[in-house]
Design a protein around this motif. Structure first.
Motif, mmCIF file in Angstrom:
data_model
loop_
_atom_site.group_PDB
_atom_site.id
_atom_site.type_symbol
_atom_site.label_atom_id
_atom_site.label_comp_id
_atom_site.label_asym_id
_atom_site.label_seq_id
_atom_site.Cartn_x
_atom_site.Cartn_y
_atom_site.Cartn_z
ATOM 1 N N ILE A 38 0.863 -1.174 0.000
ATOM 2 C CA ILE A 38 0.000 0.000 0.000
ATOM 3 C C ILE A 38 0.900 1.224 0.000
ATOM 4 O O ILE A 38 1.776 1.362 0.862
ATOM 5 C CB ILE A 38 -0.924 0.047 1.238
ATOM 6 C CG1 ILE A 38 -1.859 -1.169 1.267
ATOM 7 C CG2 ILE A 38 -1.726 1.344 1.254
ATOM 8 C CD1 ILE A 38 -2.699 -1.261 2.534
ATOM 9 N N VAL A 39 0.688 2.118 -0.969
ATOM 10 C CA VAL A 39 1.430 3.378 -1.029
ATOM 11 C C VAL A 39 0.473 4.492 -0.619
ATOM 12 O O VAL A 39 -0.491 4.780 -1.332
ATOM 13 C CB VAL A 39 2.001 3.632 -2.437
ATOM 14 C CG1 VAL A 39 2.757 4.961 -2.469
ATOM 15 C CG2 VAL A 39 2.926 2.487 -2.856
ATOM 16 N N ASN A 40 0.741 5.094 0.537
ATOM 17 C CA ASN A 40 -0.116 6.161 1.044
ATOM 18 C C ASN A 40 0.436 7.503 0.588
ATOM 19 O O ASN A 40 1.504 7.929 1.028
ATOM 20 C CB ASN A 40 -0.179 6.116 2.573
ATOM 21 C CG ASN A 40 -0.960 7.284 3.141
ATOM 22 O OD1 ASN A 40 -1.838 7.836 2.481
ATOM 23 N ND2 ASN A 40 -0.632 7.670 4.368
ATOM 24 N N THR A 41 -0.317 8.170 -0.284
ATOM 25 C CA THR A 41 0.162 9.425 -0.864
ATOM 26 C C THR A 41 -0.448 10.664 -0.215
ATOM 27 O O THR A 41 -0.078 11.778 -0.592
ATOM 28 C CB THR A 41 -0.144 9.472 -2.377
ATOM 29 O OG1 THR A 41 -1.552 9.639 -2.581
ATOM 30 C CG2 THR A 41 0.339 8.222 -3.081
ATOM 31 N N VAL A 42 -1.362 10.503 0.716
ATOM 32 C CA VAL A 42 -2.065 11.671 1.250
ATOM 33 C C VAL A 42 -1.268 12.333 2.368
ATOM 34 O O VAL A 42 -0.529 11.674 3.102
ATOM 35 C CB VAL A 42 -3.483 11.316 1.744
ATOM 36 C CG1 VAL A 42 -4.309 10.710 0.621
ATOM 37 C CG2 VAL A 42 -3.423 10.385 2.940
ATOM 38 N N SER A 43 -1.434 13.640 2.496
ATOM 39 C CA SER A 43 -0.725 14.415 3.513
ATOM 40 C C SER A 43 -1.634 14.770 4.684
ATOM 41 O O SER A 43 -1.343 15.709 5.430
ATOM 42 C CB SER A 43 -0.155 15.695 2.891
ATOM 43 O OG SER A 43 0.853 15.385 1.956
ATOM 44 N N ALA A 44 -2.703 14.026 4.850
ATOM 45 C CA ALA A 44 -3.638 14.251 5.950
ATOM 46 C C ALA A 44 -3.592 13.054 6.897
ATOM 47 O O ALA A 44 -3.248 11.941 6.488
ATOM 48 C CB ALA A 44 -5.047 14.440 5.404
ATOM 49 N N PRO A 45 -3.935 13.269 8.158
ATOM 50 C CA PRO A 45 -3.957 12.136 9.103
ATOM 51 C C PRO A 45 -4.990 11.096 8.682
ATOM 52 O O PRO A 45 -6.032 11.441 8.137
ATOM 53 C CB PRO A 45 -4.359 12.793 10.432
ATOM 54 C CG PRO A 45 -4.119 14.249 10.263
ATOM 55 C CD PRO A 45 -4.301 14.539 8.813
#
Length: 347
Positions: A241-248
């Motif tokens: 899984i590649v998490n690209t978001v900059s939010a918690p």
């Protein structure tokens, strides 16, 4: 010294404004680049608004730079006048530590020199690509393939390499199931790249409003994370899984989607700390990791890969006068999928 036009942040709260800055005279190994296009990255916004630490104002952002070599120092061997080139997030490193010697300058143990906001070798503060020209040592300049437009190539210098590096490192390819969290500037490139590598790709987004785009870009499936059934239905599914978001987000919930020995990698960098339940890792022999950009060698490899597969970024080209509007639209997720500044509008 060369005086060039630029756009700069003067404080954490004021709009960016037109200005002029000085570019150093060329040293033996330096390259002068006429910037044609500069991408707007979410991290530009984090930096200029002091969300990641102190900022030496005034500061010219921009680390997704595409342009043409117009002059070279007398000892330059890697580039020639007229070359189509790019500059990413780094413009220097120590070149001597174990990371640098392995071609992993992004992890320089002495700290690399960032394209903007860093202390350069001459003691000045580096200034980025929202400008008409930049001077960079040849070792940190990469070649852009002829098959890619300079405008669509600019975001590859950050969004492209930031997603390519973990996909390569954790073995995205045939027979592997990859999930991409978020379909924004980073996420849309992660989908394109993972698909081109041969992986089975799933987008995990808050809603289904971008489902048509996700499937067009190469996703095999698309699920809304706002639907609790998504986490039940996909439990134990993904190798990566590649998490690209900059939010918690709820890290443990996403870790539950990993298969045994799966890895979740953060490339998005929220300002707030993220918490992890240890049992989310222990019970599936799962890993939770982070990844920065790639080194210069890997960045060139990424560009060549994109050139071979025709993988440019999805962009909206804007004049410099629209930079502040673009920042607000990035924060509102109102771009598909990367703003690129036409630096001719700075002239």
């Amino acid at each position: 010294m060369l005086t060039v036009n630029a756009y700069a942040a003067v404080s954490a709260t004021a709009p960016l404004v037109p200005t002029t800055i000085q570019r150093r005279d060329l040293g033996p190994h330096d390259v002068l680049i006429e910037v044609k296009y500069a991408g707007i990255c979410h991290s530009d916004i984090h930096h200029v608004r002091s969300e990641w630490g102190e900022v030496p104002y005034p500061l010219v952002p921009g680390h997704e730079i595409a342009g043409i070599v117009t002059e070279i120092g007398p000892a330059v061997t890697r580039h020639a006048v007229g070359d189509r080139v790019g500059v990413g997030c780094m413009v220097g490193s120590c070149g001597e530590c174990t990371s640098c010697l392995k071609g992993e300058e992004q992890y320089c143990l002495r700290g690399n020199i960032l394209t903007y906001g860093s202390v350069d070798r001459d003691g000045t503060i580096t200034q980025g690509g929202y400008s008409t020209h930049v001077v960079v040592t040849e070792d940190f300049v990469v070649k852009i393939p002829q098959t890619l437009g300079l405008d669509e190539a600019a975001p590859l210098l950050c969004a492209g390499i930031t997603t390519y590096s973990p996909l390569r490192h954790w073995g995205a390819g045939p027979g592997r199931k990859v999930a991409v969290v978020g379909l924004g500037g980073l996420g849309h490139m992660a989908v394109k790249l993972a698909h081109a590598m041969g992986a089975e790709v799933t987008v995990l987004s808050q809603s289904l409003k971008k489902i048509d785009d996700g499937l067009r870009l190469g996703a095999d499936a698309y699920h809304a994370t706002s639907d609790p059934d998504t986490f039940e239905k996909l439990a134990g599914t993904f190798d990566l899984i590649v998490n690209t978001v900059s939010a918690p987000l709820d890290v443990s919930a996403y870790l539950s989607l990993l298969a045994i020995d799966g890895t979740m990698v953060n490339v998005g960098a929220p300002a707030e700390p993220l918490s992890v339940n240890a049992f989310s890792l222990i019970l599936g022999r799962r890993s939770y990791a982070g990844s920065a950009i790639g080194g210069i060698r890997e960045t060139q490899e990424m560009l060549d890969f994109c050139g071979e597969h025709g993988l440019g970024a999805e962009i909206e080209v804007i004049p410099a006068s629209k930079i502040n509007d673009a920042y607000e639209r990035v924060l509102a997720s109102d771009v598909r999928y990367r703003f690129v500044i036409d630096t001719a509008t700075l002239a």
